[in-house]
Design a protein around this motif. Structure first.
Motif, mmCIF file in Angstrom:
data_model
loop_
_atom_site.group_PDB
_atom_site.id
_atom_site.type_symbol
_atom_site.label_atom_id
_atom_site.label_comp_id
_atom_site.label_asym_id
_atom_site.label_seq_id
_atom_site.Cartn_x
_atom_site.Cartn_y
_atom_site.Cartn_z
ATOM 1 N N ALA A 65 7.839 8.339 13.826
ATOM 2 C CA ALA A 65 9.191 8.575 14.344
ATOM 3 C C ALA A 65 10.022 7.296 14.365
ATOM 4 O O ALA A 65 11.244 7.338 14.174
ATOM 5 N N LEU A 66 9.382 6.151 14.581
ATOM 6 C CA LEU A 66 10.091 4.876 14.596
ATOM 7 C C LEU A 66 10.379 4.371 13.187
ATOM 8 O O LEU A 66 10.895 3.264 13.032
ATOM 9 N N ARG A 67 10.055 5.191 12.192
ATOM 10 C CA ARG A 67 10.257 4.813 10.793
ATOM 11 C C ARG A 67 9.487 3.539 10.459
ATOM 12 O O ARG A 67 9.929 2.710 9.658
ATOM 13 N N ALA A 68 8.327 3.382 11.110
ATOM 14 C CA ALA A 68 7.501 2.210 10.862
ATOM 15 C C ALA A 68 6.408 2.502 9.844
ATOM 16 O O ALA A 68 5.728 1.574 9.400
ATOM 17 N N ALA A 69 6.217 3.763 9.472
ATOM 18 C CA ALA A 69 5.152 4.112 8.536
ATOM 19 C C ALA A 69 5.456 5.449 7.881
ATOM 20 O O ALA A 69 6.192 6.279 8.421
ATOM 21 N N THR A 70 4.874 5.656 6.706
ATOM 22 C CA THR A 70 4.987 6.939 6.017
ATOM 23 C C THR A 70 4.072 7.956 6.695
ATOM 24 O O THR A 70 3.267 7.605 7.571
ATOM 25 N N GLY A 71 4.176 9.213 6.261
ATOM 26 C CA GLY A 71 3.314 10.243 6.822
ATOM 27 C C GLY A 71 1.847 9.961 6.572
ATOM 28 O O GLY A 71 1.010 10.101 7.472
ATOM 29 N N ALA A 72 1.513 9.541 5.349
ATOM 30 C CA ALA A 72 0.117 9.229 5.025
ATOM 31 C C ALA A 72 -0.382 8.046 5.841
ATOM 32 O O ALA A 72 -1.535 8.016 6.302
ATOM 33 N N ALA A 73 0.489 7.064 6.052
ATOM 34 C CA ALA A 73 0.105 5.904 6.859
ATOM 35 C C ALA A 73 -0.121 6.316 8.311
ATOM 36 O O ALA A 73 -1.033 5.800 8.981
ATOM 37 N N ALA A 139 3.011 1.650 4.164
ATOM 38 C CA ALA A 139 2.264 2.615 3.367
ATOM 39 C C ALA A 139 0.863 2.783 3.936
ATOM 40 O O ALA A 139 0.392 1.965 4.743
ATOM 41 N N ALA A 140 0.178 3.844 3.503
ATOM 42 C CA ALA A 140 -1.194 4.094 3.963
ATOM 43 C C ALA A 140 -2.095 2.916 3.617
ATOM 44 O O ALA A 140 -2.978 2.542 4.396
ATOM 45 N N TRP A 258 -4.339 -11.580 -9.727
ATOM 46 C CA TRP A 258 -5.612 -10.851 -9.829
ATOM 47 C C TRP A 258 -5.675 -9.707 -8.837
ATOM 48 O O TRP A 258 -6.167 -8.627 -9.176
ATOM 49 N N VAL A 259 -5.267 -9.947 -7.613
ATOM 50 C CA VAL A 259 -5.308 -8.904 -6.583
ATOM 51 C C VAL A 259 -3.990 -8.865 -5.836
ATOM 52 O O VAL A 259 -3.268 -9.874 -5.760
ATOM 53 N N GLY A 260 -3.674 -7.692 -5.273
ATOM 54 C CA GLY A 260 -2.447 -7.525 -4.519
ATOM 55 C C GLY A 260 -2.610 -7.873 -3.055
ATOM 56 O O GLY A 260 -3.714 -8.185 -2.572
ATOM 57 N N ASN A 261 -1.517 -7.798 -2.325
ATOM 58 C CA ASN A 261 -1.494 -8.200 -0.924
ATOM 59 C C ASN A 261 -2.384 -7.334 -0.040
ATOM 60 O O ASN A 261 -2.965 -7.823 0.943
ATOM 61 N N ASP A 262 -2.506 -6.044 -0.359
ATOM 62 C CA ASP A 262 -3.343 -5.170 0.467
ATOM 63 C C ASP A 262 -4.797 -5.629 0.465
ATOM 64 O O ASP A 262 -5.451 -5.676 1.514
ATOM 65 N N TRP A 263 -5.302 -5.973 -0.714
ATOM 66 C CA TRP A 263 -6.691 -6.428 -0.802
ATOM 67 C C TRP A 263 -6.866 -7.795 -0.142
ATOM 68 O O TRP A 263 -7.921 -8.088 0.435
ATOM 69 N N VAL A 264 -5.848 -8.636 -0.229
ATOM 70 C CA VAL A 264 -5.902 -9.938 0.450
ATOM 71 C C VAL A 264 -5.991 -9.736 1.955
ATOM 72 O O VAL A 264 -6.807 -10.369 2.644
#
Length: 282
Positions: A65-73, A139-140, A258-264
């Motif tokens: 509701a606070l628009r801080a995350a998607t539905g999947a997240a 995102a999730a 090599w890797v994205g921020n999520d994996w970091v």
């Protein structure tokens, strides 16, 4: 190597993030549901689990509701919260007592700190091209990357690892957001040469101090209902080590594409939890 904010190809980062969600997200779902299914005690068990379920659902809905995350997240956030809220509940279902995991307070503190830090100095960050888009919801993959290790550590009974991972997440986000908002000189952690604020692997004095203080706050909340002394010092050191490790990964594997921020982020929280476990055994 020239200063750039993002070198990872978009398609590579996308499939890496999807893989992280499928693997870690599945583990979170199993960790949340399995204890309830295996150790269920009929109506009494359902009654005891109902409150943690509602608390987790309200947390997920609030984030959405606070628009801080998607539905999947928000769904991933529900799994994380339910693991922390419901794990001690299942084992006490026979007695009918409701006992929340002490890390719930730390989880809420992480959400508040990161929410405020992300919005702090938004105009200045936007002027420098560093602010998240106003419609850029979490995102999730970001929820899994930042909170997955903490939830899984709680699921296997490692409270120190759980708090260390949460503290590292808060420290990383706060240091990055505050450092970018305040500005000032930043240095690449591997070579100590000056770089632009927001550069992967770049560290600043203001951002580092803010991150360390954020870690201290989370460790403090983690000790409200659970004795963390002398373990608290170990957890704090582990969180700070994870923060340094995050910058090292950003300056090397992320800058090289090599890797994205999520994996970091995931690797950094895992490192913090592992350091807490090793130091705790000593």
């Amino acid at each position: 190597m020239p200063d750039v904010l993002k070198r990872v190809p978009a398609e590579r980062e996308r499939w890496q993030s999807r893989a992280l969600v499928w693997v870690v997200g599945t583990l979170l779902a199993v960790a949340a549901v399995a204890p309830v299914v295996v150790d269920f005690h009929g109506w009494r068990g359902l009654r005891v689990v109902a409150l943690p379920f509602l608390l987790s659902a309200m947390f997920a809905l609030l984030v959405w509701a606070l628009r801080a995350a998607t539905g999947a997240a928000a769904v991933m956030g529900f799994f994380v919260c339910f693991i922390l809220a419901g794990r001690p509940v299942v084992s006490s279902a026979v007695s009918g007592r409701i006992v929340f995991h002490p890390a719930i307070a730390a989880l809420v503190a992480v959400f508040v700190l990161t929410y405020v830090a992300t919005r702090f100095g938004r105009a200045r960050k936007a002027a420098r091209g560093l602010a998240e888009a106003r419609k850029g919801l979490r995102a999730a993959s970001q929820i899994v990357a930042n909170l997955g290790v903490a939830a899984l550590a709680a699921a296997v009974g490692s409270y120190a690892g759980c708090i260390a991972a949460l503290a590292e997440t808060a420290a990383d986000t706060v240091s990055s957001e505050i450092g970018q908002a305040v500005g000032g000189p930043a240095w690449l952690i591997t070579s100590w040469r000056r770089v632009s604020p927001g550069t992967d692997g770049g560290v600043s004095l203001v951002g580092t101090v803010a991150g360390v203080l954020a870690a201290l706050v989370i460790v403090g909340f983690g000790g409200l209902h659970h004795a963390l002394w002398p373990e608290g010092l170990v957890v704090f050191v582990a969180a700070c080590a994870g923060l340094v490790f995050d910058s090292l990964l950003g300056a090397t594997v992320e800058r090289r594409g090599w890797v994205g921020n999520d994996w970091v982020n995931f690797a950094s929280t895992l490192f913090a939890a592992a350091v807490a476990g090793v130091l705790g055994r000593w």
